[in-house]
Write a protein that holds these residues in place. Sequence first.
Motif, PDB file in Angstrom:
ATOM      1  N   LEU A 183       0.829  -1.197   0.000  1.00 47.18           N
ATOM      2  CA  LEU A 183       0.000   0.000   0.000  1.00 47.18           C
ATOM      3  C   LEU A 183       0.875   1.264   0.000  1.00 47.18           C
ATOM      4  O   LEU A 183       0.605   2.224  -0.724  1.00 47.18           O
ATOM      5  N   GLN A 184       1.919   1.266   0.789  1.00 42.56           N
ATOM      6  CA  GLN A 184       2.826   2.407   0.823  1.00 42.56           C
ATOM      7  C   GLN A 184       3.495   2.626  -0.528  1.00 42.56           C
ATOM      8  O   GLN A 184       3.649   3.764  -0.989  1.00 42.56           O
ATOM      9  N   ILE A 185       3.862   1.529  -1.171  1.00 37.24           N
ATOM     10  CA  ILE A 185       4.483   1.653  -2.500  1.00 37.24           C
ATOM     11  C   ILE A 185       3.491   2.240  -3.496  1.00 37.24           C
ATOM     12  O   ILE A 185       3.829   3.110  -4.298  1.00 37.24           O
ATOM     13  N   SER A 186       2.251   1.772  -3.407  1.00 40.55           N
ATOM     14  CA  SER A 186       1.232   2.285  -4.320  1.00 40.55           C
ATOM     15  C   SER A 186       0.981   3.768  -4.089  1.00 40.55           C
ATOM     16  O   SER A 186       0.874   4.557  -5.037  1.00 40.55           O
ATOM     17  N   LEU A 187       0.912   4.181  -2.799  1.00 40.46           N
ATOM     18  CA  LEU A 187       0.722   5.604  -2.504  1.00 40.46           C
ATOM     19  C   LEU A 187       1.903   6.432  -2.993  1.00 40.46           C
ATOM     20  O   LEU A 187       1.736   7.552  -3.498  1.00 40.46           O
ATOM     21  N   SER A 188       3.115   5.876  -2.855  1.00 40.85           N
ATOM     22  CA  SER A 188       4.300   6.594  -3.346  1.00 40.85           C
ATOM     23  C   SER A 188       4.248   6.767  -4.854  1.00 40.85           C
ATOM     24  O   SER A 188       4.594   7.823  -5.386  1.00 40.85           O
ATOM     25  N   LEU A 189       3.798   5.713  -5.550  1.00 42.55           N
ATOM     26  CA  LEU A 189       3.679   5.820  -7.008  1.00 42.55           C
ATOM     27  C   LEU A 189       2.654   6.874  -7.406  1.00 42.55           C
ATOM     28  O   LEU A 189       2.844   7.621  -8.357  1.00 42.55           O
ATOM     29  N   ILE A 190       1.575   6.933  -6.648  1.00 40.40           N
ATOM     30  CA  ILE A 190       0.540   7.939  -6.943  1.00 40.40           C
ATOM     31  C   ILE A 190       1.108   9.345  -6.750  1.00 40.40           C
ATOM     32  O   ILE A 190       0.902  10.241  -7.577  1.00 40.40           O
ATOM     33  N   ARG A 191       1.839   9.546  -5.648  1.00 41.96           N
ATOM     34  CA  ARG A 191       2.437  10.860  -5.417  1.00 41.96           C
ATOM     35  C   ARG A 191       3.442  11.203  -6.507  1.00 41.96           C
ATOM     36  O   ARG A 191       3.556  12.359  -6.941  1.00 41.96           O
ATOM     37  N   GLY A 192       4.196  10.207  -6.958  1.00 40.30           N
ATOM     38  CA  GLY A 192       5.160  10.449  -8.020  1.00 40.30           C
ATOM     39  C   GLY A 192       4.499  10.858  -9.314  1.00 40.30           C
ATOM     40  O   GLY A 192       4.949  11.778 -10.001  1.00 40.30           O
ATOM     41  N   VAL A 193       3.409  10.152  -9.669  1.00 43.64           N
ATOM     42  CA  VAL A 193       2.687  10.508 -10.898  1.00 43.64           C
ATOM     43  C   VAL A 193       2.096  11.909 -10.777  1.00 43.64           C
ATOM     44  O   VAL A 193       2.147  12.708 -11.717  1.00 43.64           O
ATOM     45  N   ARG A 194       1.532  12.214  -9.611  1.00 43.90           N
ATOM     46  CA  ARG A 194       0.967  13.549  -9.411  1.00 43.90           C
ATOM     47  C   ARG A 194       2.058  14.620  -9.507  1.00 43.90           C
ATOM     48  O   ARG A 194       1.842  15.692 -10.073  1.00 43.90           O
ATOM     49  N   ASN A 195       3.259  14.330  -8.978  1.00 40.54           N
ATOM     50  CA  ASN A 195       4.364  15.294  -9.049  1.00 40.54           C
ATOM     51  C   ASN A 195       4.791  15.527 -10.496  1.00 40.54           C
ATOM     52  O   ASN A 195       5.099  16.656 -10.891  1.00 40.54           O
ATOM     53  N   LEU A 196       4.782  14.462 -11.298  1.00 38.51           N
ATOM     54  CA  LEU A 196       5.179  14.600 -12.697  1.00 38.51           C
ATOM     55  C   LEU A 196       4.181  15.402 -13.506  1.00 38.51           C
ATOM     56  O   LEU A 196       4.508  15.906 -14.582  1.00 38.51           O
ATOM     57  N   LEU A 197       2.959  15.527 -12.990  1.00 41.47           N
ATOM     58  CA  LEU A 197       1.946  16.318 -13.687  1.00 41.47           C
ATOM     59  C   LEU A 197       2.100  17.807 -13.436  1.00 41.47           C
ATOM     60  O   LEU A 197       1.418  18.610 -14.075  1.00 41.47           O
ATOM     61  N   GLN A 198       3.003  18.206 -12.482  1.00 39.18           N
ATOM     62  CA  GLN A 198       3.239  19.626 -12.239  1.00 39.18           C
ATOM     63  C   GLN A 198       3.825  20.273 -13.495  1.00 39.18           C
ATOM     64  O   GLN A 198       4.638  19.664 -14.197  1.00 39.18           O
ATOM     65  N   PRO A 199       3.435  21.512 -13.793  1.00 34.57           N
ATOM     66  CA  PRO A 199       3.893  22.153 -15.046  1.00 34.57           C
ATOM     67  C   PRO A 199       5.411  22.158 -15.209  1.00 34.57           C
ATOM     68  O   PRO A 199       5.916  21.881 -16.287  1.00 34.57           O
ATOM     69  N   ILE A 200       6.168  22.478 -14.122  1.00 35.38           N
ATOM     70  CA  ILE A 200       7.614  22.567 -14.280  1.00 35.38           C
ATOM     71  C   ILE A 200       8.238  21.220 -14.585  1.00 35.38           C
ATOM     72  O   ILE A 200       9.248  21.126 -15.291  1.00 35.38           O
ATOM     73  N   ASN A 201       7.615  20.135 -14.077  1.00 32.08           N
ATOM     74  CA  ASN A 201       8.158  18.799 -14.313  1.00 32.08           C
ATOM     75  C   ASN A 201       7.774  18.229 -15.667  1.00 32.08           C
ATOM     76  O   ASN A 201       8.194  17.129 -16.020  1.00 32.08           O
ATOM     77  N   ARG A 202       6.951  18.965 -16.396  1.00 32.76           N
ATOM     78  CA  ARG A 202       6.657  18.563 -17.768  1.00 32.76           C
ATOM     79  C   ARG A 202       7.735  19.024 -18.744  1.00 32.76           C
ATOM     80  O   ARG A 202       7.731  18.617 -19.905  1.00 32.76           O
ATOM     81  N   LEU A 203       8.623  19.885 -18.250  1.00 28.84           N
ATOM     82  CA  LEU A 203       9.721  20.345 -19.100  1.00 28.84           C
ATOM     83  C   LEU A 203      10.675  19.198 -19.401  1.00 28.84           C
ATOM     84  O   LEU A 203      10.846  18.281 -18.580  1.00 28.84           O
ATOM     85  N   PRO A 204      11.329  19.241 -20.559  1.00 22.54           N
ATOM     86  CA  PRO A 204      12.351  18.218 -20.848  1.00 22.54           C
ATOM     87  C   PRO A 204      13.455  18.262 -19.806  1.00 22.54           C
ATOM     88  O   PRO A 204      13.798  19.340 -19.300  1.00 22.54           O
ATOM     89  N   PRO A 205      14.034  17.132 -19.457  1.00 19.72           N
ATOM     90  CA  PRO A 205      15.087  17.114 -18.432  1.00 19.72           C
ATOM     91  C   PRO A 205      16.252  18.053 -18.755  1.00 19.72           C
ATOM     92  O   PRO A 205      16.829  18.663 -17.854  1.00 19.72           O
ATOM     93  N   GLU A 206      16.600  18.180 -20.030  1.00 22.56           N
ATOM     94  CA  GLU A 206      17.716  19.049 -20.405  1.00 22.56           C
ATOM     95  C   GLU A 206      17.414  20.507 -20.048  1.00 22.56           C
ATOM     96  O   GLU A 206      18.292  21.234 -19.550  1.00 22.56           O
ATOM     97  N   LEU A 207      16.168  20.929 -20.308  1.00 23.33           N
ATOM     98  CA  LEU A 207      15.791  22.299 -20.000  1.00 23.33           C
ATOM     99  C   LEU A 207      15.715  22.519 -18.492  1.00 23.33           C
ATOM    100  O   LEU A 207      16.144  23.566 -17.979  1.00 23.33           O
ATOM    101  N   LEU A 208      15.201  21.561 -17.768  1.00 18.90           N
ATOM    102  CA  LEU A 208      15.120  21.681 -16.316  1.00 18.90           C
ATOM    103  C   LEU A 208      16.526  21.747 -15.707  1.00 18.90           C
ATOM    104  O   LEU A 208      16.773  22.495 -14.751  1.00 18.90           O
ATOM    105  N   THR A 209      17.458  21.011 -16.298  1.00 21.42           N
ATOM    106  CA  THR A 209      18.841  21.058 -15.824  1.00 21.42           C
ATOM    107  C   THR A 209      19.448  22.438 -16.024  1.00 21.42           C
ATOM    108  O   THR A 209      20.177  22.946 -15.168  1.00 21.42           O
ATOM    109  N   LEU A 210      19.145  23.064 -17.155  1.00 18.23           N
ATOM    110  CA  LEU A 210      19.640  24.424 -17.396  1.00 18.23           C
ATOM    111  C   LEU A 210      19.093  25.405 -16.358  1.00 18.23           C
ATOM    112  O   LEU A 210      19.801  26.321 -15.924  1.00 18.23           O
ATOM    113  N   ILE A 211      17.854  25.216 -15.966  1.00 16.98           N
ATOM    114  CA  ILE A 211      17.269  26.066 -14.926  1.00 16.98           C
ATOM    115  C   ILE A 211      18.007  25.859 -13.603  1.00 16.98           C
ATOM    116  O   ILE A 211      18.316  26.819 -12.883  1.00 16.98           O
TER     117      ILE A 211
END
Length: 636
Positions: free
Chosen positions: A45-73
């Motif tokens: 259950l904890q793993i599943s909740l962690s996965l849900i939080r991870g997916v929700r975090n990836l939906l944040q606008p800044i995390n939708r940026l390509p990794p290369e661009l986020l690294t430049l920031i």
Amino acid sequence: MAPVGSKLSFQQLVEAMLYKAHRCTKPSRLNKYSASELDAMEKKLQISLSLIRGVRNLLQPINRLPPELLTLIFRQTQLHLPDFLPIRDLSASGWKWLSLLQVCRHWRGLIASTPELWSILDSGMLPERFLKRSSAVPLRVYLDLKLNYLPEDLLESIASQSIRFRELHLNMNAWQSNATIFHHFKDPAPSLSGLTLVIDGRDITNGHLPQLFSGEMPSLRKLCLKHLTSWPKGYFQNLTHVCLYDQNELTRPSMDEFLDFISSSPFLEELALVRAGPTRMTEGSSHGPPSRIISLPHLRQLDIGAWASASMVARFLSHIRVTSKVDMYIWGDGMLNAPQPDSETPASLASLLPEDISKLENMRPIKKWYFARQPRVILDTPFVSVTGAADIEGRTLHMYGTFNASQVIPTQLLSRYPVSNVESLTVRDSCMDTNGMNILDIEFWRSILQGLPELQKLEILAFRSIGFTRAIVGALMPQHATDAQPRPPLCPKLTSLTIEHDVSLPAYSIRTMIEARAKCVPPAARLEFLRVLVFDPNPQSVRQRRRRLRSMSVSEAGSSIGSHSDSEATGLENEVRTREEEEYRLHTEDDRKLLEGCVEISGEVRFEYGVPLSVGLVPDNWPTAAYNFTRGRRGS
């Protein structure tokens, strides 16, 4: 419920947790699972909740940026120091970007797997971790052994990566070892472009640098050395930036030796010599015209600091040829304020320049001149500088310091400094002695202004300088010839005058001078703009009166209660302050009416209140990076 040992769905896991939460009400159904089985379901259950939080975090606008661009920031949040004379920030603010590791797992993984973010290796911030995570990218290395202890094995690990060095800034003043530190840096450094070596002379014989990187530094362009005066043959050629400071006094180079050094770098852009350079006298080197001239066509900035005498500066300048784009800063007590070896008085400011300045194209055309005799309140170092673009606006000359009157003899200044084309002059003098021995009087200013025929704008910054404004106004007053006819006034093109309101503004003298000049020049050449900067009454006088009233109040109170005496003194202080400000306001208003009534002023008379006084006396780039770096302003 699924059989024991089968793979549970998320819904089944939630159901199991609900059973566990209500085990007191439904013990029979809860007893179907053992403690180990419940622990396994909880972990899933904890793993599943962690996965849900991870997916929700990836939906944040800044995390939708390509990794290369986020690294430049992320890289923009790091502290970026110049590769020449880097002044390190030793506070925690320089490493705040590491807090990004705590934001989320996605950022932490991205940062940890990006070698470029770990390419700044500092001995004070986890050097082992940075060395490991930087992988194979070029390194900027800051090793301050004065502040941070480094084991020899760690130093050896860092030095073994010399093939990756892009910059090396090494402070080795506190190196503790039986062997010299230089033996660690024996491998070539083919990509090294910036090198700083700060050393106090321990383990150094006669200021000579031991072999470094096997002499293979083909990309080196920017060099800063402390104490060192010589190095193996073939080192340090084709440099663009050089700073030498605090060199060994006994082994400093002669003029010919130093000229050999700078001639090996024809593309030199910046040169800083602070208590260093060709300051060792050689027989016959200071007599006659220079026999050798070195051209520095790419030079953009020259810093000369704290040399032993002004004559040495002039001798060096006589050997170089520079363009009109060079900003030059000369500073130091030893050559500007201290008595010279052959005299009991300080050297004249004129002696900083050679008699022939034709090769110093940066000295012309000078269109602005700032002359300030200022006590050591804000800046503690006297300096002379020539800065600015050599275009329509022209170059700017600054003279700032506690200069003695004998150092600024007009005939000497005007013979060395090409100020005949100056269009704007700003003067400030607050170094007048009460006994009158150090005053720049009317005759001084008359001689100076006589050499400025193109002057159009004059600023007199006279706050708390009693008599200063009167001296310059008196110098501007037309003189009469023997036939009682007025002579042409000094500075006939003067059309703008700005005056700081000192303790007592000589408004009548100013008006009389303007009226007298108007009779000697055509209407088109009359004063167009008069600006008076008004500030508060003299704070020093007010404070002295308040202290005197307070002491009188306390003594007269006798046996009265202390709090009553304090209240009475405060009332007297307020009364004095109000009266003082009212008198000042009335005097200023009278002065304004007197000057506004001067019909000979063809333009505007403006009184400005609350304007910061005596500003703009130093160049925008003062103090320079070389001044700050060699003064030890690095937080270390």
